[in-house]
Design an enzyme around this catalytic site. Structure first.
Site, short mmCIF file in Angstrom:
data_model
loop_
_atom_site.label_atom_id
_atom_site.label_comp_id
_atom_site.label_asym_id
_atom_site.label_seq_id
_atom_site.Cartn_x
_atom_site.Cartn_y
_atom_site.Cartn_z
N GLU A 49 0.89 -1.16 0.00
CA GLU A 49 0.00 0.00 0.00
C GLU A 49 0.93 1.21 0.00
O GLU A 49 1.77 1.36 0.90
CB GLU A 49 -0.88 -0.04 1.25
CG GLU A 49 -2.01 0.94 1.26
CD GLU A 49 -3.11 0.64 0.23
OE1 GLU A 49 -3.95 1.52 0.03
OE2 GLU A 49 -3.13 -0.45 -0.37
N ASP A 60 -4.09 11.23 7.95
CA ASP A 60 -2.83 10.74 8.49
C ASP A 60 -2.39 11.51 9.73
O ASP A 60 -2.55 12.71 9.82
CB ASP A 60 -1.74 10.81 7.42
CG ASP A 60 -2.00 9.84 6.30
OD1 ASP A 60 -2.29 8.67 6.62
OD2 ASP A 60 -1.95 10.23 5.13
#
Length: 268
Positions: A49, A60
Protein backbone atom coordinates in the site's frame (compact mmCIF):
# COMPACT_ATOMS: atom_id res chain seq x y z
CA UNK A 1 -7.37 -6.59 -9.81
CA UNK A 2 -6.62 -10.24 -10.53
CA UNK A 3 -3.45 -10.01 -8.47
CA UNK A 4 -5.55 -9.54 -5.32
CA UNK A 5 -7.79 -12.50 -6.20
CA UNK A 6 -4.75 -14.69 -6.84
CA UNK A 7 -3.09 -13.56 -3.61
CA UNK A 8 -6.12 -14.21 -1.39
CA UNK A 9 -6.71 -17.61 -3.03
CA UNK A 10 -3.09 -18.64 -2.38
CA UNK A 11 -3.18 -17.38 1.22
CA UNK A 12 -6.47 -19.15 1.80
CA UNK A 13 -4.95 -22.43 0.59
CA UNK A 14 -2.05 -21.92 3.00
CA UNK A 15 -4.37 -20.79 5.83
CA UNK A 16 -2.51 -17.50 6.16
CA UNK A 17 -3.53 -13.89 6.42
CA UNK A 18 -1.99 -11.14 4.31
CA UNK A 19 0.51 -8.71 5.76
CA UNK A 20 0.52 -5.41 3.85
CA UNK A 21 2.97 -2.62 4.70
CA UNK A 22 2.31 1.03 3.85
CA UNK A 23 5.03 3.54 2.95
CA UNK A 24 5.07 6.89 1.18
CA UNK A 25 6.73 6.78 -2.25
CA UNK A 26 9.93 8.84 -2.32
CA UNK A 27 10.50 8.82 1.46
CA UNK A 28 13.27 9.70 2.32
CA UNK A 29 14.37 9.97 -1.36
CA UNK A 30 13.72 8.02 -4.55
CA UNK A 31 16.72 5.68 -4.42
CA UNK A 32 16.24 4.81 -0.73
CA UNK A 33 12.49 4.44 -1.23
CA UNK A 34 13.01 1.81 -3.95
CA UNK A 35 15.42 -0.07 -1.65
CA UNK A 36 12.87 0.11 1.18
CA UNK A 37 10.15 -1.36 -1.04
CA UNK A 38 12.43 -4.19 -2.22
CA UNK A 39 13.23 -4.93 1.45
CA UNK A 40 9.55 -5.01 2.45
CA UNK A 41 8.83 -7.53 -0.32
CA UNK A 42 11.92 -9.65 0.42
CA UNK A 43 10.94 -9.76 4.11
CA UNK A 44 7.53 -11.25 3.30
CA UNK A 45 5.06 -8.47 2.42
CA UNK A 46 2.11 -10.00 0.56
CA UNK A 47 1.00 -6.73 -1.08
CA UNK A 48 2.01 -3.06 -0.98
CA UNK A 49 0.00 0.00 0.00
CA UNK A 50 1.81 3.13 -1.21
CA UNK A 51 1.17 6.82 -0.66
CA UNK A 52 1.95 9.61 -3.12
CA UNK A 53 3.32 12.69 -1.28
CA UNK A 54 0.55 15.17 -0.58
CA UNK A 55 0.63 18.52 1.21
CA UNK A 56 -2.49 18.07 3.34
CA UNK A 57 -3.05 14.39 4.21
CA UNK A 58 -6.20 14.63 6.35
CA UNK A 59 -6.44 10.98 7.36
CA UNK A 60 -2.83 10.74 8.49
CA UNK A 61 -1.24 11.35 11.86
CA UNK A 62 2.12 13.08 12.41
CA UNK A 63 4.27 10.07 11.44
CA UNK A 64 2.94 9.81 7.89
CA UNK A 65 2.71 13.61 7.56
CA UNK A 66 6.46 13.67 8.26
CA UNK A 67 7.02 11.02 5.56
CA UNK A 68 5.26 13.34 3.10
CA UNK A 69 7.50 16.23 4.21
CA UNK A 70 10.67 14.14 3.73
CA UNK A 71 9.56 13.16 0.22
CA UNK A 72 8.78 16.81 -0.60
CA UNK A 73 12.18 17.85 0.78
CA UNK A 74 13.76 15.34 -1.64
CA UNK A 75 11.85 17.03 -4.48
CA UNK A 76 9.66 14.00 -5.25
CA UNK A 77 6.79 14.70 -7.68
CA UNK A 78 3.70 12.62 -8.61
CA UNK A 79 5.24 12.03 -12.07
CA UNK A 80 8.34 10.54 -10.41
CA UNK A 81 6.10 8.38 -8.21
CA UNK A 82 4.56 6.85 -11.34
CA UNK A 83 8.06 6.20 -12.72
CA UNK A 84 8.89 4.44 -9.44
CA UNK A 85 5.70 2.38 -9.67
CA UNK A 86 6.65 1.22 -13.17
CA UNK A 87 10.08 0.12 -11.86
CA UNK A 88 8.54 -1.70 -8.88
CA UNK A 89 6.07 -3.50 -11.13
CA UNK A 90 8.79 -4.53 -13.58
CA UNK A 91 10.86 -6.02 -10.76
CA UNK A 92 7.92 -7.60 -8.89
CA UNK A 93 5.37 -8.75 -11.49
CA UNK A 94 2.94 -10.60 -9.18
CA UNK A 95 2.64 -8.54 -5.97
CA UNK A 96 -0.57 -6.48 -5.65
CA UNK A 97 0.20 -2.74 -5.53
CA UNK A 98 -2.34 -0.35 -4.03
CA UNK A 99 -2.22 3.45 -3.91
CA UNK A 100 -3.61 5.51 -1.04
CA UNK A 101 -4.47 8.91 -2.53
CA UNK A 102 -6.26 12.16 -1.87
CA UNK A 103 -8.83 13.47 -4.36
CA UNK A 104 -6.83 16.58 -5.39
CA UNK A 105 -4.04 14.39 -6.76
CA UNK A 106 -6.56 12.35 -8.74
CA UNK A 107 -8.27 15.50 -10.09
CA UNK A 108 -5.03 17.21 -11.14
CA UNK A 109 -4.80 15.74 -14.65
CA UNK A 110 -8.37 14.49 -14.86
CA UNK A 111 -9.88 11.45 -13.14
CA UNK A 112 -9.83 9.20 -16.20
CA UNK A 113 -6.25 10.13 -17.10
CA UNK A 114 -5.15 9.32 -13.54
CA UNK A 115 -6.61 5.80 -13.61
CA UNK A 116 -5.28 5.24 -17.15
CA UNK A 117 -1.78 6.07 -15.85
CA UNK A 118 -2.29 3.67 -12.93
CA UNK A 119 -3.21 0.90 -15.35
CA UNK A 120 -0.21 1.70 -17.54
CA UNK A 121 2.32 1.29 -14.70
CA UNK A 122 0.71 -1.82 -13.20
CA UNK A 123 -1.15 -0.47 -10.16
CA UNK A 124 -3.91 -2.81 -8.92
CA UNK A 125 -6.01 -0.64 -6.60
CA UNK A 126 -6.64 2.94 -5.54
CA UNK A 127 -8.13 4.14 -2.25
CA UNK A 128 -9.10 7.84 -2.34
CA UNK A 129 -9.07 8.63 1.38
CA UNK A 130 -11.12 11.84 1.33
CA UNK A 131 -13.93 10.70 -1.00
CA UNK A 132 -16.88 9.12 0.85
CA UNK A 133 -18.70 6.17 -0.71
CA UNK A 134 -21.72 8.28 -1.67
CA UNK A 135 -19.53 10.65 -3.73
CA UNK A 136 -17.37 7.94 -5.26
CA UNK A 137 -19.18 7.23 -8.56
CA UNK A 138 -16.83 9.13 -10.94
CA UNK A 139 -13.78 7.60 -9.24
CA UNK A 140 -14.97 4.01 -9.10
CA UNK A 141 -16.36 4.13 -12.65
CA UNK A 142 -13.02 5.39 -14.02
CA UNK A 143 -11.19 2.79 -11.91
CA UNK A 144 -13.22 -0.09 -13.32
CA UNK A 145 -12.80 1.20 -16.88
CA UNK A 146 -9.06 0.80 -16.38
CA UNK A 147 -9.13 -2.52 -14.49
CA UNK A 148 -8.21 -0.82 -11.20
CA UNK A 149 -9.90 -2.00 -8.00
CA UNK A 150 -11.68 0.85 -6.17
CA UNK A 151 -10.99 0.40 -2.45
CA UNK A 152 -13.39 1.61 0.22
CA UNK A 153 -12.94 2.21 3.93
CA UNK A 154 -15.29 0.47 6.32
CA UNK A 155 -15.29 2.37 9.65
CA UNK A 156 -15.96 0.60 12.96
CA UNK A 157 -19.31 2.40 13.34
CA UNK A 158 -20.57 1.52 9.83
CA UNK A 159 -24.34 1.05 9.61
CA UNK A 160 -25.99 -1.59 7.46
CA UNK A 161 -26.46 0.74 4.47
CA UNK A 162 -22.78 1.65 4.41
CA UNK A 163 -21.72 -2.00 4.75
CA UNK A 164 -23.89 -2.89 1.76
CA UNK A 165 -22.46 0.00 -0.31
CA UNK A 166 -18.87 -0.89 0.54
CA UNK A 167 -19.57 -4.52 -0.35
CA UNK A 168 -21.29 -3.57 -3.60
CA UNK A 169 -18.81 -0.97 -4.89
CA UNK A 170 -15.47 -2.23 -3.58
CA UNK A 171 -13.12 -4.59 -5.39
CA UNK A 172 -9.73 -6.06 -4.50
CA UNK A 173 -9.98 -5.72 -0.73
CA UNK A 174 -11.98 -3.79 1.88
CA UNK A 175 -10.02 -1.43 4.18
CA UNK A 176 -11.45 -2.18 7.61
CA UNK A 177 -10.67 0.53 10.17
CA UNK A 178 -9.66 -0.65 13.62
CA UNK A 179 -10.96 2.66 15.00
CA UNK A 180 -11.93 6.18 13.99
CA UNK A 181 -9.47 9.08 13.83
CA UNK A 182 -6.12 9.47 12.07
CA UNK A 183 -3.41 6.90 11.40
CA UNK A 184 -0.75 6.20 13.99
CA UNK A 185 0.92 3.29 15.74
CA UNK A 186 0.51 5.02 19.11
CA UNK A 187 -3.28 4.72 18.80
CA UNK A 188 -3.55 0.97 19.03
CA UNK A 189 -6.42 -0.54 17.10
CA UNK A 190 -9.15 -1.99 19.31
CA UNK A 191 -9.27 -5.58 18.12
CA UNK A 192 -11.24 -7.52 17.03
CA UNK A 193 -14.18 -6.51 14.84
CA UNK A 194 -15.97 -9.85 14.40
CA UNK A 195 -19.42 -8.43 13.70
CA UNK A 196 -18.31 -6.12 10.87
CA UNK A 197 -16.21 -8.83 9.26
CA UNK A 198 -19.11 -11.30 9.41
CA UNK A 199 -21.49 -8.75 7.84
CA UNK A 200 -19.01 -7.87 5.07
CA UNK A 201 -18.67 -11.58 4.26
CA UNK A 202 -22.45 -11.98 4.29
CA UNK A 203 -22.74 -9.15 1.73
CA UNK A 204 -19.93 -10.66 -0.42
CA UNK A 205 -17.54 -7.75 0.10
CA UNK A 206 -13.94 -7.98 -1.08
CA UNK A 207 -11.71 -9.54 1.65
CA UNK A 208 -11.23 -7.27 4.68
CA UNK A 209 -7.75 -6.03 5.59
CA UNK A 210 -7.62 -4.35 8.97
CA UNK A 211 -5.67 -1.10 9.26
CA UNK A 212 -5.04 1.92 11.54
CA UNK A 213 -2.91 1.37 14.64
CA UNK A 214 -1.54 -2.06 13.62
CA UNK A 215 1.93 -2.05 15.14
CA UNK A 216 2.58 -5.48 16.69
CA UNK A 217 2.55 -9.14 15.58
CA UNK A 218 -0.14 -9.83 18.23
CA UNK A 219 -2.49 -7.40 16.46
CA UNK A 220 -1.92 -9.13 13.12
CA UNK A 221 -2.75 -12.56 14.54
CA UNK A 222 -5.78 -11.12 16.37
CA UNK A 223 -7.08 -9.58 13.11
CA UNK A 224 -6.71 -12.91 11.30
CA UNK A 225 -8.37 -14.79 14.18
CA UNK A 226 -11.28 -12.33 14.02
CA UNK A 227 -11.84 -13.35 10.40
CA UNK A 228 -10.02 -10.55 8.57
CA UNK A 229 -8.04 -11.59 5.47
CA UNK A 230 -5.01 -9.78 6.90
CA UNK A 231 -3.68 -6.49 8.24
CA UNK A 232 -2.14 -3.27 6.95
CA UNK A 233 0.58 -1.49 8.95
CA UNK A 234 1.75 2.01 8.06
CA UNK A 235 2.82 4.28 10.90
CA UNK A 236 4.88 1.58 12.66
CA UNK A 237 6.87 1.03 9.45
CA UNK A 238 7.21 4.73 8.66
CA UNK A 239 8.45 5.24 12.26
CA UNK A 240 11.38 2.93 11.50
CA UNK A 241 12.21 5.01 8.41
CA UNK A 242 11.93 8.25 10.41
CA UNK A 243 14.25 7.08 13.18
CA UNK A 244 16.90 5.51 10.94
CA UNK A 245 16.90 7.25 7.55
CA UNK A 246 20.31 8.78 8.30
CA UNK A 247 21.68 5.19 8.69
CA UNK A 248 20.30 3.36 5.63
CA UNK A 249 21.73 -0.10 6.42
CA UNK A 250 20.35 -0.01 9.96
CA UNK A 251 16.99 1.20 8.61
CA UNK A 252 16.70 -1.65 6.09
CA UNK A 253 17.74 -4.23 8.71
CA UNK A 254 15.08 -3.00 11.14
CA UNK A 255 12.42 -2.93 8.43
CA UNK A 256 13.31 -6.48 7.42
CA UNK A 257 13.07 -7.73 10.99
CA UNK A 258 9.74 -5.93 11.66
CA UNK A 259 8.06 -7.13 8.46
CA UNK A 260 9.29 -10.72 8.98
CA UNK A 261 7.76 -10.78 12.47
CA UNK A 262 4.47 -9.25 11.28
CA UNK A 263 4.25 -11.72 8.38
CA UNK A 264 5.01 -14.65 10.69
CA UNK A 265 2.05 -13.58 12.86
CA UNK A 266 -0.27 -13.80 9.85
CA UNK A 267 0.35 -17.54 9.79
CA UNK A 268 -0.86 -17.99 13.38
Amino acid sequence: MERYENLFAQLNDRREGAFVPFVTLGDPGIEQSLKIIDTLIDAGADALELGVPFSDPLADGPTIQNANLRAFAAGVTPAQCFEMLALIREKHPTIPIGLLMYANLVFNNGIDAFYARCEQVGVDSVLVADVPVEESAPFRQAALRHNIAPIFICPPNADDDLLRQVASYGRGYTYLLSRSGVTGAENRGALPLHHLIEKLKEYHAAPALQGFGISSPEQVSAAVRAGAAGAISGSAIVNIIEKNHASPEQMLAELRSFVSAMKAASRA
